[in-house]
Design a protein around this motif. Structure first.
Motif, mmCIF file in Angstrom:
data_model
loop_
_atom_site.group_PDB
_atom_site.id
_atom_site.type_symbol
_atom_site.label_atom_id
_atom_site.label_comp_id
_atom_site.label_asym_id
_atom_site.label_seq_id
_atom_site.Cartn_x
_atom_site.Cartn_y
_atom_site.Cartn_z
ATOM 1 N N LYS A 388 -6.048 0.356 18.804
ATOM 2 C CA LYS A 388 -7.020 0.511 17.701
ATOM 3 C C LYS A 388 -7.241 2.042 17.238
ATOM 4 C CE LYS A 388 -9.256 -3.892 18.828
ATOM 5 N NZ LYS A 388 -8.444 -4.703 17.739
ATOM 6 N N ILE A 389 -6.217 2.723 17.054
ATOM 7 C CA ILE A 389 -6.219 4.119 16.779
ATOM 8 C C ILE A 389 -5.443 4.397 15.351
ATOM 9 C CG2 ILE A 389 -6.392 5.034 19.082
ATOM 10 C CD1 ILE A 389 -3.381 5.774 18.850
ATOM 11 N N GLY A 390 -5.370 3.373 14.462
ATOM 12 C CA GLY A 390 -4.816 3.426 13.336
ATOM 13 C C GLY A 390 -4.683 2.228 12.403
ATOM 14 N N LEU A 391 -4.216 2.416 11.207
ATOM 15 C CA LEU A 391 -4.141 1.414 10.067
ATOM 16 C C LEU A 391 -2.795 1.259 9.765
ATOM 17 C CD1 LEU A 391 -7.307 2.433 7.996
ATOM 18 C CD2 LEU A 391 -7.015 0.319 9.547
ATOM 19 N N LYS A 392 -2.536 -0.113 9.279
ATOM 20 C CA LYS A 392 -1.234 -0.435 8.674
ATOM 21 C C LYS A 392 -1.146 -0.042 7.206
ATOM 22 C CE LYS A 392 -0.292 -4.215 11.860
ATOM 23 N NZ LYS A 392 -0.040 -5.735 12.148
ATOM 24 N N LEU A 393 -0.181 0.408 6.566
ATOM 25 C CA LEU A 393 0.003 0.670 5.202
ATOM 26 C C LEU A 393 0.963 -0.498 4.839
ATOM 27 C CD1 LEU A 393 0.523 4.534 5.025
ATOM 28 C CD2 LEU A 393 -1.314 3.311 3.916
ATOM 29 N N ASN A 394 0.228 -1.640 4.135
ATOM 30 C CA ASN A 394 0.932 -2.759 3.862
ATOM 31 C C ASN A 394 1.678 -3.008 2.427
ATOM 32 O OD1 ASN A 394 -0.061 -4.187 6.253
ATOM 33 N ND2 ASN A 394 -2.089 -4.344 4.982
ATOM 34 N N PRO A 395 2.922 -3.324 2.462
ATOM 35 C CA PRO A 395 3.512 -3.436 1.220
ATOM 36 C C PRO A 395 3.167 -4.210 0.265
ATOM 37 C CG PRO A 395 5.195 -3.648 3.148
ATOM 38 C CD PRO A 395 3.648 -3.809 3.560
ATOM 39 N N ASP A 396 3.388 -4.040 -1.053
ATOM 40 C CA ASP A 396 2.745 -5.183 -2.141
ATOM 41 C C ASP A 396 3.800 -6.361 -2.273
ATOM 42 O OD1 ASP A 396 4.837 -4.226 -3.673
ATOM 43 O OD2 ASP A 396 3.572 -2.946 -4.861
ATOM 44 N N GLN A 397 3.589 -7.214 -3.115
ATOM 45 C CA GLN A 397 4.571 -8.134 -3.343
ATOM 46 C C GLN A 397 6.234 -7.874 -3.641
ATOM 47 O OE1 GLN A 397 2.067 -7.700 -5.093
ATOM 48 N NE2 GLN A 397 2.581 -7.796 -7.409
ATOM 49 N N ASN A 398 6.401 -6.570 -4.114
ATOM 50 C CA ASN A 398 7.912 -6.030 -4.244
ATOM 51 C C ASN A 398 8.166 -5.011 -3.165
ATOM 52 O OD1 ASN A 398 7.658 -7.106 -6.954
ATOM 53 N ND2 ASN A 398 6.140 -5.479 -7.622
ATOM 54 N N GLY A 399 7.502 -5.206 -2.004
ATOM 55 C CA GLY A 399 7.767 -4.457 -0.828
ATOM 56 C C GLY A 399 7.604 -3.093 -1.008
ATOM 57 N N ILE A 400 6.691 -2.706 -1.920
ATOM 58 C CA ILE A 400 6.524 -1.140 -2.098
ATOM 59 C C ILE A 400 5.107 -1.018 -1.620
ATOM 60 C CG2 ILE A 400 5.949 0.528 -3.837
ATOM 61 C CD1 ILE A 400 8.783 0.086 -3.346
ATOM 62 N N ARG A 401 4.810 0.136 -0.775
ATOM 63 C CA ARG A 401 3.540 0.779 -0.369
ATOM 64 C C ARG A 401 3.035 1.463 -1.538
ATOM 65 N NH1 ARG A 401 6.878 0.505 4.624
ATOM 66 N NH2 ARG A 401 5.720 -0.366 6.035
ATOM 67 N N ASN A 402 2.242 0.909 -2.351
ATOM 68 C CA ASN A 402 1.761 1.613 -3.515
ATOM 69 C C ASN A 402 0.537 2.783 -3.429
ATOM 70 O OD1 ASN A 402 -0.873 0.369 -3.918
ATOM 71 N ND2 ASN A 402 0.113 -1.483 -4.328
ATOM 72 N N SER A 403 0.526 3.350 -4.477
ATOM 73 C CA SER A 403 -0.334 4.802 -4.288
ATOM 74 C C SER A 403 -1.796 4.167 -3.936
ATOM 75 C CB SER A 403 -0.230 5.504 -5.598
ATOM 76 O OG SER A 403 -0.411 4.769 -6.854
ATOM 77 N N LEU A 404 -2.064 3.113 -4.507
ATOM 78 C CA LEU A 404 -3.559 2.992 -4.433
ATOM 79 C C LEU A 404 -3.954 2.274 -2.998
ATOM 80 C CD1 LEU A 404 -6.435 2.138 -5.544
ATOM 81 C CD2 LEU A 404 -5.635 -0.174 -6.184
ATOM 82 N N GLU A 405 -2.959 1.578 -2.222
ATOM 83 C CA GLU A 405 -2.995 1.253 -1.116
ATOM 84 C C GLU A 405 -3.100 2.435 -0.046
ATOM 85 O OE1 GLU A 405 -2.297 -1.115 2.893
ATOM 86 O OE2 GLU A 405 -3.185 -1.467 0.808
ATOM 87 N N ILE A 406 -2.325 3.493 -0.470
ATOM 88 C CA ILE A 406 -2.259 4.760 0.337
ATOM 89 C C ILE A 406 -3.541 5.550 0.317
ATOM 90 C CG2 ILE A 406 -1.132 7.013 0.690
ATOM 91 C CD1 ILE A 406 1.342 5.384 -0.240
ATOM 92 N N GLN A 407 -4.196 5.431 -1.046
ATOM 93 C CA GLN A 407 -5.365 6.252 -1.110
ATOM 94 C C GLN A 407 -6.373 5.410 -0.298
ATOM 95 O OE1 GLN A 407 -7.037 5.566 -4.972
ATOM 96 N NE2 GLN A 407 -8.350 7.574 -5.050
ATOM 97 N N ILE A 408 -6.496 4.233 -0.460
ATOM 98 C CA ILE A 408 -7.624 3.411 0.126
ATOM 99 C C ILE A 408 -7.464 3.647 1.760
ATOM 100 C CG2 ILE A 408 -8.513 1.275 0.803
ATOM 101 C CD1 ILE A 408 -7.687 0.262 -2.271
ATOM 102 N N LYS A 409 -6.333 3.310 2.256
ATOM 103 C CA LYS A 409 -6.181 3.538 3.767
ATOM 104 C C LYS A 409 -6.605 5.043 4.166
ATOM 105 C CE LYS A 409 -5.389 -0.838 4.576
ATOM 106 N NZ LYS A 409 -4.068 -1.359 4.778
ATOM 107 N N VAL A 410 -6.195 5.905 3.654
ATOM 108 C CA VAL A 410 -6.461 7.393 3.779
ATOM 109 C C VAL A 410 -8.060 7.323 3.929
ATOM 110 C CG1 VAL A 410 -6.608 9.610 2.852
ATOM 111 C CG2 VAL A 410 -4.298 8.283 3.068
ATOM 112 N N GLU A 411 -8.752 6.894 2.990
ATOM 113 C CA GLU A 411 -10.143 6.932 2.893
ATOM 114 C C GLU A 411 -10.778 6.192 4.081
ATOM 115 O OE1 GLU A 411 -12.135 9.088 1.072
ATOM 116 O OE2 GLU A 411 -10.246 9.871 0.437
ATOM 117 N N ILE A 412 -10.335 5.042 4.314
ATOM 118 C CA ILE A 412 -10.817 4.407 5.411
ATOM 119 C C ILE A 412 -10.853 4.857 6.904
ATOM 120 C CG2 ILE A 412 -10.567 2.157 6.694
ATOM 121 C CD1 ILE A 412 -9.985 0.778 4.168
#
Length: 453
Positions: A388-412
């Motif tokens: 429990k020392i990190g978060l997964k950056l999850n790919p979208d339906q196209n297999g891409i980790r999109n910019s919004l996912e990256i921004q949100i996970k960085v903030e969390i």
């Protein structure tokens, strides 16, 4: 000490294997034991070029000599094992016959070297640069085949089934098996080669008396208990004040200009991004990552290899470099251990290779996980689900980790203090393991005493 104690060390010829075995070599040499380290010619050339002969300078202080195997074995990835076997066994056997070695230490995936040592009356030991959990999966391959969970190529019979060895070890999905390499998955021949290499790990574990790994018992207790003879001696991190071998085994020249840049940043403010020496991403994925870092608004240090974008030079989004000129620092390769210990670094966006995982863990850095293939998914699950020392950056339906996912996970990650608290707790545990009296310290001491008999 045994008269003229001399150890031969042979790694699998890739950075993720050469690096930890070279660090192990330095640790053994610190005890006055002579080391001969075997590298493929092209690998040795990369080490020398990247370090400007640092390996030579350090090795001379530590009684380490390097010998090289001719680069006569080439070919496609699926032919790797067969081509290696045409050249390496004879070379290693000739070397063993010419020199008086006390012990041969080989990468766990090169178990045949240990058979050569046995045939020539030389003591031998195996070393695994993987998490013990990944080794444990390999040791269960015969059983998994017998129960028809997987076939003889390593393909899982039921696509939605998982493999679970223990409640305290992350499970494996069909797409996350250690021998699965999605970038190469179009070729069953390549998967079969990777599967055969994993199967060889099982044979090494079964045959060897001494098996070491770059981990500590406290962070992989359940996996270590599945392999009682496993001897955790990690983390293989240099804690000396000089840290002059922190970059040992790097195939890329380290850009130290990042330190003056890091020195100017506030404590715990910088995102460090590095995907190791092999993983690649598409140009579209590269664009999304760049835009995600920009959206985060946080300072970042990004290691961008020249071959990161599908094996070619990446193109940055229009205007990106100008817009982030005051926010980011981009280098081809960073001195990772020293970067991770820098007070301005807040988190590590990583491919979750085991070397990077153990380095981030040892420095107390939370992770943003971006696995690509092989054991990286399993390491990610340790990071996010067990430790429990990190978060997964999850790919979208196209297999891409999109910019919004990256921004949100960085903030969390940056706003939730529990990740930092857990990271600091584990940092203390792993560092205590290699301190005097710790579990890894004692294991390593046991092995050194064996070499000195």
């Amino acid at each position: 000490m045994a008269q003229n104690a001399h150890v031969l060390i042979v790694p699998f010829p890739s950075q993720g294997h050469v690096r930890p075995l070279l660090k192990l070599a330095y640790k053994i040499a610190d005890h006055g034991i002579k080391i001969t380290f075997v590298n493929r010619e092209s690998v040795q050339a990369k080490l020398v070029a990247s370090s400007m002969n640092k390996e030579k300078v350090v090795s001379e202080k530590c009684s380490i000599s390097f010998v090289t195997i001719p680069d006569s074995w080439k070919g496609a990835p699926g032919e790797l094992k067969s081509n290696m076997m045409k050249v390496m066994p004879g070379f290693v056997e000739d070397l063993i016959k010419k020199e008086r070695f006390s012990c041969v230490i080989a990468d766990g995936s090169l178990g045949w070297i240990l058979e050569v040592a046995e045939r020539n009356g030389v003591n031998h030991a195996g070393f695994f640069p993987l998490a013990v959990g990944s080794v444990a999966l390999a040791t269960h391959i015969p059983e998994l085949i017998k129960t028809s969970t997987i076939d003889s190529n390593g393909t899982m019979a039921e696509k939605d089934k998982i493999i679970n060895l223990s409640p305290d070890i992350p499970s494996w999905k069909n797409t996350e098996l250690t021998w699965n390499y999605p970038p190469l998955s179009s070729s069953i021949e390549i998967q079969k080669t990777m599967f055969d290499i994993c199967l060889s790990l099982q044979q090494t574990v079964e045959q060897e008396k001494w098996i070491m790994c770059n981990t500590c018992y406290e962070i992989e207790t359940a996996a270590c208990n599945l392999i009682p003879k496993m001897l955790p001696v990690g983390p293989l991190i240099d804690f000396s004040s000089s840290q002059d071998i922190a970059g040992a085994g790097s195939f890329w020249s380290e850009d130290t200009s990042c330190f003056s840049w890091l020195d100017e940043k506030p404590a715990k403010s910088v995102i460090y991004i590095a995907f190791g020496s092999v993983a690649v991403i598409s140009q579209d994925q590269f664009n999304e990552l760049a835009l995600g870092l920009e959206l985060s608004g946080r300072p970042f240090l990004w290691a961008v290899r020249p071959n990161l974008a599908n094996g070619a030079t990446a193109n940055y989004p229009d205007g990106f470099l100008e817009r982030v000129a005051d926010l980011g620092k981009i280098v081809e390769w960073a001195p990772q251990e020293k970067v991770l210990v820098h007070p301005s670094v807040a988190c590590f966006m990583s491919h979750c290779g085991w070397n990077s995982t153990i380095e981030g863990l040892t420095m107390g850095i939370p992770f943003l996980c971006w696995p690509s293939f092989g054991d990286q998914f399993h390491n990610q699950d340790y990071i996010t689900d067990i430790w429990k020392i990190g978060l997964k950056l999850n790919p979208d339906q196209n297999g891409i980790r999109n910019s919004l996912e990256i921004q949100i996970k960085v903030e969390i990650l940056m706003s939730d203090d529990s990740f930092k608290a857990n990271s600091e707790r584990l940092k203390k545990i792993v560092r205590e393991s290699v301190s005097k009296g710790g579990s890894s310290f004692r294991n390593f001491e046991t092995f050194i005493n064996y070499l000195k008999q």
